[in-house]
Design a protein around this motif. Structure first.
Motif, PDB file in Angstrom:
ATOM      1  N   ALA A 143       3.972  57.174  56.718  1.00 41.76           N
ATOM      2  CA  ALA A 143       5.509  57.314  55.952  1.00 41.76           C
ATOM      3  C   ALA A 143       6.291  58.204  56.741  1.00 41.76           C
ATOM      4  CB  ALA A 143       5.261  57.748  54.560  1.00 41.76           C
ATOM      5  N   ILE A 144       5.522  59.371  57.353  1.00 39.03           N
ATOM      6  CA  ILE A 144       6.495  60.383  58.097  1.00 39.03           C
ATOM      7  C   ILE A 144       6.977  59.479  59.675  1.00 39.03           C
ATOM      8  CG2 ILE A 144       6.109  62.274  59.597  1.00 39.03           C
ATOM      9  CD1 ILE A 144       4.303  63.299  57.193  1.00 39.03           C
ATOM     10  N   THR A 145       6.057  58.926  60.126  1.00 39.54           N
ATOM     11  CA  THR A 145       6.339  58.164  61.364  1.00 39.54           C
ATOM     12  C   THR A 145       7.653  57.351  61.185  1.00 39.54           C
ATOM     13  OG1 THR A 145       4.139  58.292  62.160  1.00 39.54           O
ATOM     14  CG2 THR A 145       5.258  56.539  63.068  1.00 39.54           C
ATOM     15  N   GLU A 146       7.628  56.513  59.965  1.00 37.53           N
ATOM     16  CA  GLU A 146       8.637  55.750  59.702  1.00 37.53           C
ATOM     17  C   GLU A 146       9.801  56.420  59.486  1.00 37.53           C
ATOM     18  OE1 GLU A 146      11.142  52.478  59.029  1.00 37.53           O
ATOM     19  OE2 GLU A 146       9.109  52.416  59.692  1.00 37.53           O
ATOM     20  N   ALA A 147       9.729  57.495  58.595  1.00 31.54           N
ATOM     21  CA  ALA A 147      11.005  58.343  58.388  1.00 31.54           C
ATOM     22  C   ALA A 147      11.514  58.780  60.039  1.00 31.54           C
ATOM     23  CB  ALA A 147      10.517  59.537  57.581  1.00 31.54           C
ATOM     24  N   ILE A 148      10.801  59.379  60.740  1.00 29.47           N
ATOM     25  CA  ILE A 148      11.366  59.895  61.953  1.00 29.47           C
ATOM     26  C   ILE A 148      11.810  58.636  62.813  1.00 29.47           C
ATOM     27  CG2 ILE A 148      10.681  60.822  64.123  1.00 29.47           C
ATOM     28  CD1 ILE A 148       8.434  62.744  62.349  1.00 29.47           C
ATOM     29  N   GLY A 149      11.261  57.720  62.860  1.00 24.77           N
ATOM     30  CA  GLY A 149      11.459  56.553  63.805  1.00 24.77           C
ATOM     31  C   GLY A 149      12.769  55.930  63.261  1.00 24.77           C
ATOM     32  N   SER A 150      13.204  56.040  62.030  1.00 27.78           N
ATOM     33  CA  SER A 150      14.629  55.307  61.245  1.00 27.78           C
ATOM     34  C   SER A 150      15.461  56.280  60.973  1.00 27.78           C
ATOM     35  CB  SER A 150      14.304  54.902  59.938  1.00 27.78           C
ATOM     36  OG  SER A 150      13.729  55.621  59.139  1.00 27.78           O
ATOM     37  N   ARG A 151      15.225  57.533  61.820  1.00 28.00           N
ATOM     38  CA  ARG A 151      16.208  58.647  61.645  1.00 28.00           C
ATOM     39  C   ARG A 151      17.454  58.436  62.165  1.00 28.00           C
ATOM     40  NH1 ARG A 151      13.374  59.587  65.841  1.00 28.00           N
ATOM     41  NH2 ARG A 151      14.188  60.252  67.966  1.00 28.00           N
ATOM     42  N   VAL A 152      18.732  59.132  61.759  1.00 30.79           N
ATOM     43  CA  VAL A 152      20.188  58.864  61.990  1.00 30.79           C
ATOM     44  C   VAL A 152      20.615  60.140  62.569  1.00 30.79           C
ATOM     45  CG1 VAL A 152      22.244  57.958  61.366  1.00 30.79           C
ATOM     46  CG2 VAL A 152      20.302  56.876  60.652  1.00 30.79           C
TER      47      VAL A 152
END
Length: 167
Positions: A143-152
């Motif tokens: 979940a953290i990896t996804e959040a960081i990968g989809s950051r704006v």
């Protein structure tokens, strides 16, 4: 006996989880590097081998995309691995500009040692965790990896930034 809380710099107090992730990543990479040195591998090379174990004959671009690293990182790692006799790189038949990476017999022979190394790293990593904690950690990490990968970035609208990591 409870494990003492690590002292963190006061400025990191604004991001205690981020500091914990940094410390975890550093400790994990350091231990992995120790295990890899015994196999004459550098950190990240085992990941390249794992992807080639799954599908030999990938292009450097495919490996770059799977690992999320930059071109120079892949090139350097593959050059070291070629020098060590683990892989060969050759131009693709369909396009001489595309470099295809193949395992050598020595590289294929690394499958069991790499699997054993990864298993040892895993056993050490989960030693103080329950099964539920280990499963929860993996879910949380994804979940953290996804959040960081989809950051704006501030001021941008919907532009995703690619995740980059070193090998």
């Amino acid at each position: 006996m409870a494990t003492p809380e690590p002292r963190i710099p006061t400025t990191a107090g604004a991001g205690p989880m981020s500091y914990a992730i940094f410390q975890l990543a550093r400790a994990h990479r350091s231990y992995a590097a120790t295990l890899l040195r015994a196999m004459d591998l550098h950190p990240g090379q085992e990941l390249l081998l794992m992807h080639l174990f799954d599908r030999d004959g990938q292009s450097q671009s495919e490996l770059l995309e799977r690992l999320g690293v930059d071109h120079s990182t892949i090139s350097k790692a593959l050059r070291r691995m070629q020098d060590a006799g683990l892989v060969i790189r050759e131009p693709a038949a369909h396009d001489r500009r595309v470099m295809v990476v193949h395992l050598t017999d020595k590289g294929r022979a690394m499958r069991e040692p790499v699997t054993a190394l990864w298993q040892s790293l895993e056993q050490t990593s989960v030693r103080n965790l329950s099964q539920q904690q280990a499963e929860s950690f993996v879910e949380t990490a994804h979940a953290i990896t996804e959040a960081i990968g989809s950051r704006v970035l501030p001021g941008e609208h919907g532009n995703r930034l690619p995740g980059k990591a070193g090998l």
